[in-house]
Each structure stands twice: as C-alpha cells, then as structure tokens.
Enzyme design. Sequence first.
Site, PDB file in Angstrom:
ATOM      1  N   LYS A 202      24.047  39.991  30.084  1.00  0.00           N
ATOM      2  CA  LYS A 202      23.618  38.558  30.057  1.00  0.00           C
ATOM      3  C   LYS A 202      22.323  38.569  30.937  1.00  0.00           C
ATOM      4  CE  LYS A 202      27.389  37.497  27.976  1.00  0.00           C
ATOM      5  NZ  LYS A 202      27.315  37.336  26.409  1.00  0.00           N
TER       6      LYS A 202
ATOM      7  N   LYS B 204      23.619  53.175  38.566  1.00  0.00           N
ATOM      8  CA  LYS B 204      23.408  52.389  39.942  1.00  0.00           C
ATOM      9  C   LYS B 204      22.941  53.602  40.904  1.00  0.00           C
ATOM     10  CE  LYS B 204      25.339  48.007  39.441  1.00  0.00           C
ATOM     11  NZ  LYS B 204      26.293  46.991  39.882  1.00  0.00           N
TER      12      LYS B 204
ATOM     13  N   GLY C  85      32.920  51.658  43.476  1.00  0.00           N
ATOM     14  CA  GLY C  85      31.517  51.178  43.664  1.00  0.00           C
ATOM     15  C   GLY C  85      31.174  49.766  43.881  1.00  0.00           C
TER      16      GLY C  85
ATOM     17  N   THR D 291      44.314  55.125  44.915  1.00  0.00           N
ATOM     18  CA  THR D 291      44.373  56.224  45.464  1.00  0.00           C
ATOM     19  C   THR D 291      44.030  55.525  47.150  1.00  0.00           C
ATOM     20  OG1 THR D 291      43.718  57.575  43.611  1.00  0.00           O
ATOM     21  CG2 THR D 291      43.094  58.324  45.888  1.00  0.00           C
TER      22      THR D 291
END
Length: 271
Positions: free
Chosen positions: A15, A65, A129, A151
């Site tokens: 978007k 990223k 992340g 985890t």
Amino acid sequence: MDKYAVWGNPIAQSKSPQLHRYFAKQTRQNLDYVAILGDEEKFEQQLSDFFAQGAKGCNITAPFKERAFKLAQQHSKRCLSAESCNTLKKLADGTLFADNTDGAGLVSDLQRLNWLKPNQRILILGAGGATKGVLLPLLQAQQNILITNRTFSRAEDLAHKFNQFGTIEALDLKHIPIQTFDLIINATSTGLQGKTIDINPQILQLASAVYDMQYSKESDTPFIALCKKQGVTKISDGFGMLVGQAAHAFYLWRGVMPEIDPLFSGNEIKI
C-alpha cells in the site's frame, strides 16, 4: 521529479505507493513513488542501479530489510538496534542513510488510539525482525516489555540485547502467568499462513487491549478473529502502524510531516 520506491518480494500487495502519493499531494511535494519487485539474487545490484539513476530514497520490505541495512553507510540509532531498515535516504555526499520507522509508526498509532501510557505492561508475541524493529521506540516510551516466543531462547536473546534501554524480560510461551496485560501485541508472521500463535486463551481474555501488526483490508486477521472469539473488545490491526511508519519515512525524505488523521476519519483514499 524526485523518484522514490518500495522494494520487496512479493510487492504487489504493498500500500506504500498509494500512501506516499497521498502524502505528496497533501503536502504539495513533487515526487514519483512506485513499487519494485526485488530479485532475491540481484537485489544489491538493483538497489545500487536505482540510486545511481538519481533516486532520492526508498522503502524496504520483506525479505530485504537486513540486506538493505548492510548496504547503508550511516544508520539511525533505532535502525542499529533493529539491525534492519525499512527506509533509505540518499545523502548529499552520495552515501546512504538507513532508518527503521516501524517502531515510530507503532508508537504513533498507539498514541492515536490513546493506548500508550507510561509504565504499562506490554506482552509481545514473537521475537523475530518485526519485534526487534519496535522494541527501542517502545522502551523509550517508558513501557515495560515482556516477550514470548515459540523458541524461548530467541526471546531471551532479545531481552538481553535490549535490557540496556529499559525494562524488558522474556517469558516462556507455555508458562505465561495468568494475569492482565495492559496491551498484547502480535508481532508474529503466523497470520500470513492463516494461523495463530499457540497461546493460552485466558491470557487474551484478560488483556486490556490487543494489537495485531498484521493488516487485512478484506477481513479480520487470524489473530484478531481469535481475540474476538475470546471476548476481547479493545482491538486494532496494523493499518495505523502502516500509515505511521510511512509518514515518518516521508518526513525523513521531505522534511515535512504529513497529516494522517484524515485516513482514519472516513474513506478519503482507497488503501
């Protein structure tokens, strides 16, 4: 005309072009913003070519990223803490400055909702992340953070990494105390597969509010659907975070902060 873009793979669902074109029109900025499908093998070269052709900046989304973070020569503090970036800006000397506006976007949306008060207990689901990108701004907003993850060691690692910035600890997903949290934030990616995190439903039932970083225009995200089933009424998806992170990126590039309230007061634009 100054050129900007968002890079990702996949990218068709983004978007960002609609948002940034809206911001540009609102603030009378002359720019072009497009979505570009990144090649997982050639991304670094693609990005280098993009800036060599005169582009001023770009947004970065999954799965690039961390790779974009490594390409930049300069980084903001919040970007360094996240070890990933969602925004790049070309500086006057030709170097790239990396920022991560995800956390700022989340904090601004929680403020808009009036859900952010000092010293709240916030439970974050997930230690990937997405969580790493928002921890520093949340801690700077004087929030007490608890992280849980499938985890446990990943949650422990994040808590250890960020405890220098504020109050943060890790919780075992299977042994979360049955108590009221001021806010529960879903930062997992399970919703992308149509699934939800395996959490004791009593935890959700007692929550004062829940927030899902995922956003779906067509229907409730799986996490929000689960929360509604458990009787939670104070709920928000990640649309406001999406708008907020875009506004902060736009400000970094153009030096003017767009007004985002119209996006929440009707259907002024189609997002």
